[in-house]
Design a protein around this motif. Sequence first.
Motif, PDB file in Angstrom:
ATOM      1  N   LYS A   1       0.926  -1.325  -0.163  1.00 20.99           N
ATOM      2  CA  LYS A   1      -0.033  -0.066   0.127  1.00 20.99           C
ATOM      3  C   LYS A   1       0.819   1.330   0.007  1.00 20.99           C
ATOM      4  CE  LYS A   1      -3.853   2.221   2.336  1.00 20.99           C
ATOM      5  NZ  LYS A   1      -3.719   3.507   1.708  1.00 20.99           N
ATOM      6  N   ALA A   2       2.060   1.242   0.819  1.00 18.61           N
ATOM      7  CA  ALA A   2       2.825   2.341   0.751  1.00 18.61           C
ATOM      8  C   ALA A   2       3.630   2.568  -0.648  1.00 18.61           C
ATOM      9  CB  ALA A   2       3.882   2.092   1.836  1.00 18.61           C
TER      10      ALA A   2
ATOM     11  N   ALA B   1      -7.301   8.745  -5.204  1.00 16.79           N
ATOM     12  CA  ALA B   1      -6.822   7.683  -4.616  1.00 16.79           C
ATOM     13  C   ALA B   1      -7.704   6.723  -4.637  1.00 16.79           C
ATOM     14  CB  ALA B   1      -6.619   8.152  -3.041  1.00 16.79           C
TER      15      ALA B   1
ATOM     16  N   ASN C   1      -9.545   3.193  -3.304  1.00 17.58           N
ATOM     17  CA  ASN C   1     -10.137   2.829  -2.111  1.00 17.58           C
ATOM     18  C   ASN C   1      -9.863   1.265  -2.112  1.00 17.58           C
ATOM     19  OD1 ASN C   1     -10.301   5.256  -0.804  1.00 17.58           O
ATOM     20  ND2 ASN C   1     -12.446   5.622  -1.442  1.00 17.58           N
TER      21      ASN C   1
ATOM     22  N   ALA D   1       2.245   1.609  -3.433  1.00 21.62           N
ATOM     23  CA  ALA D   1       1.243   2.266  -4.274  1.00 21.62           C
ATOM     24  C   ALA D   1       1.038   3.645  -4.196  1.00 21.62           C
ATOM     25  CB  ALA D   1      -0.043   1.409  -4.139  1.00 21.62           C
ATOM     26  N   ASP D   2       0.749   4.041  -2.921  1.00 23.15           N
ATOM     27  CA  ASP D   2       0.597   5.389  -2.563  1.00 23.15           C
ATOM     28  C   ASP D   2       1.694   6.490  -3.187  1.00 23.15           C
ATOM     29  OD1 ASP D   2      -1.835   4.598  -1.662  1.00 23.15           O
ATOM     30  OD2 ASP D   2      -1.114   4.993   0.634  1.00 23.15           O
ATOM     31  N   LYS D   3       2.707   5.951  -3.053  1.00 19.26           N
ATOM     32  CA  LYS D   3       4.079   6.722  -3.220  1.00 19.26           C
ATOM     33  C   LYS D   3       3.957   6.830  -4.521  1.00 19.26           C
ATOM     34  CE  LYS D   3       8.932   6.925  -2.684  1.00 19.26           C
ATOM     35  NZ  LYS D   3      10.433   6.090  -2.321  1.00 19.26           N
ATOM     36  N   GLU D   4       3.743   5.940  -5.541  1.00 15.42           N
ATOM     37  CA  GLU D   4       3.924   5.799  -7.015  1.00 15.42           C
ATOM     38  C   GLU D   4       2.637   6.614  -7.640  1.00 15.42           C
ATOM     39  OE1 GLU D   4       5.110   1.815  -8.091  1.00 15.42           O
ATOM     40  OE2 GLU D   4       7.004   2.060  -7.518  1.00 15.42           O
ATOM     41  N   ALA D   5       1.564   6.531  -6.985  1.00 13.28           N
ATOM     42  CA  ALA D   5       0.637   7.253  -7.538  1.00 13.28           C
ATOM     43  C   ALA D   5       0.675   8.614  -7.977  1.00 13.28           C
ATOM     44  CB  ALA D   5      -0.744   6.994  -6.632  1.00 13.28           C
TER      45      ALA D   5
ATOM     46  N   ALA E   1      -0.001  12.570  -7.973  1.00 15.41           N
ATOM     47  CA  ALA E   1      -0.544  13.415  -6.898  1.00 15.41           C
ATOM     48  C   ALA E   1      -2.153  13.752  -7.377  1.00 15.41           C
ATOM     49  CB  ALA E   1       0.203  14.589  -6.645  1.00 15.41           C
TER      50      ALA E   1
END
Length: 170
Positions: free
Chosen positions: A155-156, A168, A170, A158-162, A164
């Motif tokens: 998850k971390a 997001a 869910n 995926a959040d970093k590479e998504a 801005a």
Amino acid sequence: MNQQALESKKNAVKAIEESFNGSASFIVVSYQGLTVAEISALRKDLEKTESTMTVYKNTMVRRALAEVGAPDLGNILEGANAFVFSKEYGAGPQALFKFARAHEALVVKGGIVDGALVDAKGMKEVSKLLDKNGMLSMFLSCLKAPVTKFAATIKAIADKEAPADAPAAN
């Protein structure tokens, strides 16, 4: 010896063997000085942990333990004793030590746990073991921890590479 008395003793030895074989721990206690009401209360406490307390002659217990190949209890089997058969390793000893804190007349002398002779001090350590549900819970948390950490790491990443500006997921 009377045939009826001999048969009665054989039945008692067989009952001890069956109880011992169906138990994870076998504890020898001295109960001298306890009242009948206190012994009844102790038995009720033990029933809650699937343990039973009975009184047998020491010679019959020695004979039964020899029949099943258990270690010799030696001088633990001296005096008036009661015998506690517990289905879980720590459940019976835990109930006994809890009761003994309030009733000094109850003395845990030792016993047999998993085929090994255990003295009173060792039995106190056995009483600190978790019960079956506690051990299962601990085991499951050990199994769950790596999966949870792996999911958090994914998850971390995926959040970093998504991007801005992208919504997001869910």
